[in-house]
Scaffold this active site. Structure first.
Site, PDB file in Angstrom:
ATOM      1  N   ASN A  51     -23.393  73.096 -71.591  1.00  0.00           N
ATOM      2  CA  ASN A  51     -22.184  72.895 -70.814  1.00  0.00           C
ATOM      3  C   ASN A  51     -22.526  71.801 -69.806  1.00  0.00           C
ATOM      4  O   ASN A  51     -23.114  72.074 -68.766  1.00  0.00           O
ATOM      5  CB  ASN A  51     -21.744  74.169 -70.094  1.00  0.00           C
ATOM      6  CG  ASN A  51     -20.440  73.975 -69.341  1.00  0.00           C
ATOM      7  OD1 ASN A  51     -20.047  72.859 -69.033  1.00  0.00           O
ATOM      8  ND2 ASN A  51     -19.784  75.078 -69.022  1.00  0.00           N
ATOM      9  N   ASP A  88     -26.663  59.976 -75.084  1.00  0.00           N
ATOM     10  CA  ASP A  88     -27.761  59.302 -75.780  1.00  0.00           C
ATOM     11  C   ASP A  88     -28.957  60.223 -75.996  1.00  0.00           C
ATOM     12  O   ASP A  88     -29.619  60.146 -77.038  1.00  0.00           O
ATOM     13  CB  ASP A  88     -28.194  58.054 -75.011  1.00  0.00           C
ATOM     14  CG  ASP A  88     -27.175  56.919 -75.090  1.00  0.00           C
ATOM     15  OD1 ASP A  88     -26.205  57.032 -75.876  1.00  0.00           O
ATOM     16  OD2 ASP A  88     -27.352  55.928 -74.356  1.00  0.00           O
ATOM     17  N   HIS A 113     -17.702  63.953 -68.821  1.00  0.00           N
ATOM     18  CA  HIS A 113     -16.765  62.835 -68.795  1.00  0.00           C
ATOM     19  C   HIS A 113     -17.401  61.525 -68.341  1.00  0.00           C
ATOM     20  O   HIS A 113     -16.745  60.485 -68.375  1.00  0.00           O
ATOM     21  CB  HIS A 113     -15.595  63.176 -67.864  1.00  0.00           C
ATOM     22  CG  HIS A 113     -15.214  64.612 -67.943  1.00  0.00           C
ATOM     23  ND1 HIS A 113     -14.583  65.151 -69.041  1.00  0.00           N
ATOM     24  CD2 HIS A 113     -15.442  65.650 -67.093  1.00  0.00           C
ATOM     25  CE1 HIS A 113     -14.411  66.451 -68.844  1.00  0.00           C
ATOM     26  NE2 HIS A 113     -14.922  66.774 -67.682  1.00  0.00           N
ATOM     27  N   TYR A 157     -12.529  79.453 -63.378  1.00  0.00           N
ATOM     28  CA  TYR A 157     -13.778  79.809 -64.058  1.00  0.00           C
ATOM     29  C   TYR A 157     -14.043  81.310 -64.131  1.00  0.00           C
ATOM     30  O   TYR A 157     -15.005  81.727 -64.766  1.00  0.00           O
ATOM     31  CB  TYR A 157     -14.958  79.120 -63.359  1.00  0.00           C
ATOM     32  CG  TYR A 157     -14.832  77.623 -63.361  1.00  0.00           C
ATOM     33  CD1 TYR A 157     -15.027  76.897 -64.527  1.00  0.00           C
ATOM     34  CD2 TYR A 157     -14.490  76.936 -62.206  1.00  0.00           C
ATOM     35  CE1 TYR A 157     -14.890  75.515 -64.537  1.00  0.00           C
ATOM     36  CE2 TYR A 157     -14.358  75.553 -62.207  1.00  0.00           C
ATOM     37  CZ  TYR A 157     -14.556  74.857 -63.367  1.00  0.00           C
ATOM     38  OH  TYR A 157     -14.425  73.498 -63.379  1.00  0.00           O
ATOM     39  N   ARG A 193     -10.602  64.459 -66.838  1.00  0.00           N
ATOM     40  CA  ARG A 193     -11.407  65.468 -67.534  1.00  0.00           C
ATOM     41  C   ARG A 193     -11.090  65.549 -69.031  1.00  0.00           C
ATOM     42  O   ARG A 193     -11.675  66.348 -69.742  1.00  0.00           O
ATOM     43  CB  ARG A 193     -11.180  66.849 -66.918  1.00  0.00           C
ATOM     44  CG  ARG A 193     -11.646  66.972 -65.498  1.00  0.00           C
ATOM     45  CD  ARG A 193     -11.537  68.419 -65.042  1.00  0.00           C
ATOM     46  NE  ARG A 193     -11.676  68.542 -63.621  1.00  0.00           N
ATOM     47  CZ  ARG A 193     -12.833  68.705 -62.984  1.00  0.00           C
ATOM     48  NH1 ARG A 193     -13.957  68.752 -63.655  1.00  0.00           N
ATOM     49  NH2 ARG A 193     -12.856  68.824 -61.668  1.00  0.00           N
ATOM     50  N   HIS A 208     -17.317  74.768 -72.756  1.00  0.00           N
ATOM     51  CA  HIS A 208     -16.648  74.673 -71.454  1.00  0.00           C
ATOM     52  C   HIS A 208     -15.875  75.960 -71.223  1.00  0.00           C
ATOM     53  O   HIS A 208     -15.147  76.421 -72.110  1.00  0.00           O
ATOM     54  CB  HIS A 208     -15.699  73.480 -71.392  1.00  0.00           C
ATOM     55  CG  HIS A 208     -16.420  72.179 -71.439  1.00  0.00           C
ATOM     56  ND1 HIS A 208     -17.069  71.671 -70.345  1.00  0.00           N
ATOM     57  CD2 HIS A 208     -16.632  71.317 -72.453  1.00  0.00           C
ATOM     58  CE1 HIS A 208     -17.644  70.536 -70.685  1.00  0.00           C
ATOM     59  NE2 HIS A 208     -17.401  70.297 -71.968  1.00  0.00           N
ATOM     60  N   ILE A 209     -16.034  76.527 -70.047  1.00  0.00           N
ATOM     61  CA  ILE A 209     -15.342  77.763 -69.695  1.00  0.00           C
ATOM     62  C   ILE A 209     -13.839  77.511 -69.608  1.00  0.00           C
ATOM     63  O   ILE A 209     -13.039  78.281 -70.126  1.00  0.00           O
ATOM     64  CB  ILE A 209     -15.904  78.324 -68.372  1.00  0.00           C
ATOM     65  CG1 ILE A 209     -17.361  78.762 -68.586  1.00  0.00           C
ATOM     66  CG2 ILE A 209     -15.049  79.478 -67.858  1.00  0.00           C
ATOM     67  CD1 ILE A 209     -18.108  79.101 -67.316  1.00  0.00           C
ATOM     68  N   SER A 210     -13.468  76.433 -68.938  1.00  0.00           N
ATOM     69  CA  SER A 210     -12.051  76.073 -68.836  1.00  0.00           C
ATOM     70  C   SER A 210     -11.695  75.117 -69.976  1.00  0.00           C
ATOM     71  O   SER A 210     -12.562  74.697 -70.738  1.00  0.00           O
ATOM     72  CB  SER A 210     -11.771  75.403 -67.483  1.00  0.00           C
ATOM     73  OG  SER A 210     -12.368  74.119 -67.429  1.00  0.00           O
TER      74      SER A 210
END
Length: 155
Positions: free
Chosen positions: A73, A86, A79, A22, A110, A99-101
């Site tokens: 994020n 919803d 997941h 990260y 993931r 998402h950073i990664s």
């Protein structure tokens, strides 16, 4: 126009948590950069972080009538959370998932996002600059909405 930025679990630990994945930038620094972009664009921005799924759902629901778009994020909830999926679907606001990664390069569990199907798009794997890219994307969406409203007034 107003953007709500929602950060999921463990993102408050950025800068300390797994820096090899990260990076070392803290969440506060990411938010300062986003605030600067919002100020330059004349757009309001609000930040929210929670480690609790229900609080994230509540914040998404609170966006009705108070925000024009969401940058989220959802972190590990990406997941697993049908509830966040919803909630985003229910509010009908343009939403960008960040998402950073790159989850696709990580563990198998993931690799699937339950959030992606209800977003305008995803920005993944670019590190903290992904939030800047999400800001650019949301500002473009705002311009498109404005153009449609202007065109509809002319009809």
């Amino acid at each position: 126009m107003k953007i709500m930025v929602i950060q999921g679990p463990n993102l408050n630990m950025l800068g300390m948590r797994e820096p090899n994945i990260y990076g070392r930038m803290k969440l506060e620094d990411i938010h300062k950069q986003m605030q600067s972009v919002a100020d330059q664009a004349g757009t309001e921005i609000e930040f929210f972080q929670s480690n609790f799924e229900g609080e994230i759902v509540d914040k998404i629901q609170e966006c009705v009538g108070t925000a024009d778009g969401i940058i989220i994020n959802p972190a590990a909830y990406t997941h697993t959370s049908i509830a966040i999926h919803d909630a985003i679907l229910a509010v009908s606001l343009p939403t960008i998932e960040v998402h950073i990664s790159n989850p696709a390069r990580r563990e198998d569990y993931r690799k699937t996002s339950l959030i992606a199907p209800v977003t305008a798009g995803q920005i993944i794997g670019f590190g903290p600059i992904g939030y800047h890219l999400a800001m650019m994307g949301m500002l473009q969406i705002f311009e498109q909405i404005k153009a449609i409203k202007t065109a509809n007034k002319g009809e």
